[in-house]
Design a protein around this motif. Structure first.
Motif, PDB file in Angstrom:
ATOM      1  N   GLY A  77       0.872  -1.191   0.010  1.00 51.09           N
ATOM      2  CA  GLY A  77       0.096  -0.098  -0.145  1.00 51.09           C
ATOM      3  C   GLY A  77       0.727   1.194  -0.100  1.00 51.09           C
ATOM      4  N   THR A  78       1.983   1.128   0.236  1.00 49.81           N
ATOM      5  CA  THR A  78       3.142   2.395   0.113  1.00 49.81           C
ATOM      6  C   THR A  78       4.177   2.375  -1.090  1.00 49.81           C
ATOM      7  N   LYS A 116       4.444   7.585  -1.572  1.00 55.99           N
ATOM      8  CA  LYS A 116       3.069   7.548  -1.799  1.00 55.99           C
ATOM      9  C   LYS A 116       2.328   6.732  -1.004  1.00 55.99           C
ATOM     10  N   ASN A 117       1.275   7.061   0.028  1.00 57.50           N
ATOM     11  CA  ASN A 117       0.821   6.362   0.898  1.00 57.50           C
ATOM     12  C   ASN A 117      -0.742   5.941   0.599  1.00 57.50           C
ATOM     13  N   ARG A 118      -1.248   4.787  -0.080  1.00 56.22           N
ATOM     14  CA  ARG A 118      -2.379   4.300  -0.621  1.00 56.22           C
ATOM     15  C   ARG A 118      -3.191   3.582   0.353  1.00 56.22           C
ATOM     16  N   GLY A 161      -3.415   8.422   2.148  1.00 53.78           N
ATOM     17  CA  GLY A 161      -3.739   8.846   0.997  1.00 53.78           C
ATOM     18  C   GLY A 161      -2.842   9.986   0.358  1.00 53.78           C
ATOM     19  N   THR A 163       1.040  11.963  -0.076  1.00 50.18           N
ATOM     20  CA  THR A 163       2.392  11.945  -0.766  1.00 50.18           C
ATOM     21  C   THR A 163       3.479  12.815  -0.175  1.00 50.18           C
TER      22      THR A 163
END
Length: 298
Positions: A77-78, A116-118, A161, A163
Motif C-alpha cells: 500500500g506504500t 505515496k501512501n495508499r 492517501g 504523498t
C-alpha cells in the motif's frame, strides 16, 4: 527446557524502504526496543496484526534497552520512487599558491525519495539511504534519525492517501595539488583551457609556460651545438689518423692540416657558445623558479 518470557516490549509499526532490498515497495516492519530488562536470544518471530497473522521475521540477540528493526512482509500500500536530481554534478576551483596548484572539486549528488501512501492509515516510513564514507550529508536541517554502519535512516510520516518526499543531498570534496614546475606543457594547457580556471590563474600559467618554453628553446640550442661539436670532434679523430700515416710532403697532408686547424677554431667557438647558452639557461631557470615561488592567484 525452553526459556519463556511473558513480558511486553515496546514496538513501533514502521515501513522500511531500502532500494537494494525492494526497489518499489517498503517492507512492513517493527522498531523493537527490549524493555523486558532481560537478554533476548536470537531466533524467529511471528508477527500478528491484532488477531491476524502478519508474517514471520528473525531477530539477532537483543540486549536490554537495545533497539532493532525487523521486517516481516511487503507494504504494497506504500510506494517509493527514488530519483536522482537532474542538476547533480561537480564544481571545481583552481588556485595557485607560491607555485603550487591546488584543485578542489566538489561532487554533489541529490536524491529525492517520493513516498505515496495508499493505505487507510498513516505510515511512518524509514528511508534507508546508503552510507558512503567519501560523501558527507550537506543539509544540516535534514538529519537522519539514526546512522547505522552502512545506512542513514530518515523517518517520514505520510498521512493516509497523501504523498511526501525526503531529499538527501551529499557532497564529496576531492583536493589535489601539483607543483607547476613539474607539470608537462600539455597538462598546463589542459588547465589553461579549462572553463573553471580564472583569468588570473590563466595569466599566471601563461607566463610560466612562456618562461618554460624559453628555457626549452635554449636547451634545444645547447643540444644542437653539442651535436655539431661532436661531428667535428669525430672528424678530427679521422684527420689525426690520416696525418699520422701520411708523409708530411704529400699534397693532401697540408690540406688535412689546414682543415684540422680550422676545426680547432670551430671547436673553441662551439664550446664558447655552449657555455654562454648554459649561462642563459641557468638564468632562465632561476627566473622561472623565482616567478613560481612568488606567484599566487585564484
Amino acid at each position: 527446557m525452553l526459556p519463556i518470557i511473558n513480558k511486553d516490549v515496546e514496538g513501533t509499526r514502521v515501513s522500511i524502504y531500502n532500494e537494494q532490498a525492494q526497489a518499489r515497495f517498503p517492507l512492513l516492519g517493527l522498531k523493537l526496543k527490549n524493555t523486558s530488562g532481560l537478554h533476548l536470544m536470537q531466533g524467529p518471530i511471528t508477527v500478528f496484526d491484532g488477531s491476524s497473522y502478519a508474517g514471520d521475521a528473525r531477530i539477532l540477540d537483543l540486549e536490554p534497552k537495545e533497539e532493532r528493526l525487523i521486517s516481516y512482509a511487503v507494504d504494497l500500500g506504500t510506494e517509493v520512487n527514488p530519483v536522482f536530481a537532474s542538476d547533480n554534478g561537480h564544481f571545481t576551483v583552481i588556485k595557485i599558491v607560491k607555485g603550487v596548484m591546488e584543485t578542489t572539486t566538489k561532487l554533489r549528488e541529490s536524491k529525492t525519495y517520493t513516498i505515496k501512501n495508499r493505505n487507510e492509515t498513516e505510515r511512518l516510513v524509514i528511508i534507508e539511504h546508503p552510507v558512503r564514507n567519501e560523501f558527507k550529508l550537506v543539509d544540516e536541517k535534514v538529519k537522519p534519525a539514526e546512522v547505522a554502519r552502512d545506512v542513514y535512516r530518515f523517518e517520514v510520516k505520510v498521512p493516509a492517501g497523501k504523498t511526501e518526499s525526503q531529499v538527501v543531498t551529499e557532497e564529496r570534496i576531492i583536493r589535489q595539488s601539483f607543483q607547476v614546475a613539474n607539470l608537462h606543457d600539455d597538462a598546463i594547457g589542459i588547465f589553461f583551457n579549462s572553463q573553471v580556471t580564472s583569468d588570473k590563474v590563466k595569466k599566471g600559467l601563461q607566463q610560466a609556460l612562456e618562461l618554460r618554453q624559453a628555457m626549452a628553446r635554449t636547451q634545444r640550442e645547447i643540444e644542437e651545438q653539442g651535436r655539431q661539436l661532436q661531428v667535428i670532434t669525430e672528424d678530427q679523430a679521422r684527420l689525426r689518423a690520416n696525418l699520422k700515416e701520411m708523409p708530411s710532403t704529400a699534397a693532401a697532408y697540408k690540406r688535412y692540416l689546414e682543415k684540422f686547424d680550422t676545426q680547432e677554431t670551430q671547436i673553441e667557438q662551439f664550446q664558447a657558445d655552449i657555455k654562454k647558452l648554459q649561462g642563459t639557461q641557468s638564468k632562465q631557470k632561476k627566473e622561472l623558479e623565482e616567478y613560481l615561488a612568488n606567484f599566487s592567484a585564484e
